[in-house]
Design an enzyme around this catalytic site. Structure first.
Site, PDB file in Angstrom:
ATOM      1  CB  SER A   9      -0.919   0.026   1.226  1.00 22.53           C
ATOM      2  OG  SER A   9      -1.866  -1.010   1.176  1.00 22.53           O
ATOM      3  CD  GLU A  10       3.109   3.493  -3.673  1.00 26.20           C
ATOM      4  OE1 GLU A  10       2.667   4.524  -4.243  1.00 26.20           O
ATOM      5  OE2 GLU A  10       3.993   2.759  -4.160  1.00 26.20           O
ATOM      6  N   PRO A  11       0.186   5.873   0.336  1.00 28.94           N
ATOM      7  CG  PRO A  11       1.406   7.619   1.324  1.00 28.94           C
ATOM      8  CD  PRO A  11       1.567   6.375   0.482  1.00 28.94           C
TER       9      PRO A  11
ATOM     10  N   GLY B 171      -3.248 -14.452   1.970  1.00 26.32           N
ATOM     11  CA  GLY B 171      -3.308 -13.535   3.099  1.00 26.32           C
ATOM     12  C   GLY B 171      -4.718 -13.279   3.581  1.00 26.32           C
TER      13      GLY B 171
ATOM     14  NE  ARG C 280     -25.013  -8.321  36.087  1.00 31.14           N
ATOM     15  CZ  ARG C 280     -24.816  -7.325  36.936  1.00 31.14           C
ATOM     16  NH1 ARG C 280     -23.926  -7.456  37.913  1.00 31.14           N
ATOM     17  NH2 ARG C 280     -25.468  -6.186  36.816  1.00 31.14           N
TER      18      ARG C 280
ATOM     19  CD  GLU D 289      -3.614  -9.062   4.226  1.00 35.49           C
ATOM     20  OE1 GLU D 289      -3.335  -8.565   3.126  1.00 35.49           O
ATOM     21  OE2 GLU D 289      -2.815  -9.709   4.906  1.00 35.49           O
TER      22      GLU D 289
END
Length: 383
Positions: free
Chosen positions: A128-130, A242, A268, A363
């Site tokens: 990934s990149e900005p 992935g 509870r 992913e």
């Protein structure tokens, strides 16, 4: 709760038992402090590597475990049920090893894989990149061939283990057009490589996520994996695997939330009865259990297709979509079961809910998964 698993062999049963033992002793005992203090678990990945848990789906000849993917994913699920950040980083490490194991030359495999699979080298995945997240073809970070080196210039983003990893599967532009993407095995440290401040994330605090700035760093040309221009093929084939890893992690996280909710509901009491005995809450828990079981069945189906050598790209996207959406719902419902206490840090369910959100994003966002699935259906009609 120990999940009643249907495993393919006695060896797999022993491996899962080992994983649970390590996860209980090394992960469950440390997770609260590290996630609260946002500190890195020094030495933990070396421990996982020494136990053989970082190279399970890869060949034995290079130090891997030669395990079916359906077994490897269930190991990831067990890790995630104790510590999601560690399980995700383990999955990403496996993702970073994939280009070498699948597209590397024999010399590259022999040179790098044993240390990777044994845990001496921990990896990150730098795609990934900005301005190029899900749109991998829009990468701008460049690698210019200069003799026996590539000069790398640009910025990468959202790197799990950024600044901590020993190597990165680095995807860069070596030529114009979408076919001009290539994959380099980049070292964790190099002149001209620097990392940004770790992102201040909603969850997964113990493992950093950073940007990487490549300012003319020189990498040896023999670090090219596959051919120039083959990068997108490498990236997308790795991401299929992935996505299954993230599906398994999401399922483990959801199982942990379900277990916590069931335990609390059995302890509870309100109106003189355990809250689990109130039909409204009992049905909510039943829906949570059904979601977890469905997520597990979905990722196992895709993994078995992968193990059989059959196409599984669409099934991987389905598994990632189903499991991460299930994790988001189950963790949210777990907070509801705890009532006001679920909104405090006294119980882990609020952390589970924060951790589940990112799994719908990385992913490939779940919107991208729907795009992949729909395109697969359209292609099938055309065929």
């Amino acid at each position: 709760m120990t999940v009643d698993r249907l495993l393919p062999s006695e060896e797999a049963e022993d491996l899962l038992a080992l994983t649970r033992d390590i996860a209980d002793k090394e992960l469950a005992t440390r997770v609260d402090q590290h996630e609260r203090d946002e500190t890195y678990p020094e030495g933990l990945f070396a421990t996982l590597g020494a136990a053989g848990l970082l190279g399970l789906p890869y060949p034995q000849e290079y130090g891997g475990g030669a395990q079916p993917y359906e077994v490897y994913l269930q190991v990831l699920e067990e890790l995630a049920a104790r510590w999601a950040a560690v399980a995700v980083a383990t999955s990403v490490h496996g993702l970073a090893c994939f280009p070498v194991a699948t597209f590397g030359t024999d010399e590259q495999k022999q040179r790098w894989l044993p240390d990777m699979l044994g845990g001496d080298l921990v990896g990150g995945y730098s795609l990934s990149e900005p301005q190029a997240g899900s749109d991998a073809a829009a990468l701008a970070c460049r690698a210019e061939r200069q003799g026996e080196h590539y000069r790398v210039t640009g910025t990468k983003a959202w790197i799990t283990h950024g600044g901590r990893a020993d190597f990165y599967a680095l995807f860069v532009r070596t030529d114009a057009g979408s076919r001009g993407i290539s994959c380099l095995l980049a070292p964790g440290q190099a002149d001209g490589l620097s990392f940004g401040r770790p992102e201040e994330k909603m969850g997964l605090h113990a493992v950093p996520t950073t940007t990487a700035n490549w300012d003319g760093a020189l990498l040896d040309a023999d670090r090219l994996l596959g051919a120039e221009g083959q990068g997108l093929q490498i990236a997308f084939s790795a991401l299929d695997s992935g996505r299954l890893g993230i599906a398994a992690c999401a399922t483990g996280l959801a199982q942990a939330a379900l277990d916590a909710a069931v335990a609390y509901a059995n302890e509870r009491t309100t109106f003189g009865r355990r809250i689990v005995d109130h039909q409204g809450l009992g049905f909510l828990l039943a829906d949570m259990a059904a979601a977890v079981d469905s997520a597990r069945a979905t990722y196992l189906d895709a993994a078995r297709r992968r193990d059989a050598g059959r196409p599984y790209s669409r099934q991987a996207s389905v598994a990632k979509l189903v499991a991460t959406d299930a994790a988001m719902k189950v963790t949210t419902d777990a907070v509801q079961v705890f009532g006001g206490y679920g909104y405090t840090r006294d119980f882990p369910v609020e952390r589970y809910m924060r951790e589940a959100k990112i799994m719908q994003i990385f992913e490939g966002t779940n919107q991208i998964q729907r795009l992949v699935i729909s395109r697969g259906l359209a292609q099938r009609r055309e065929d």
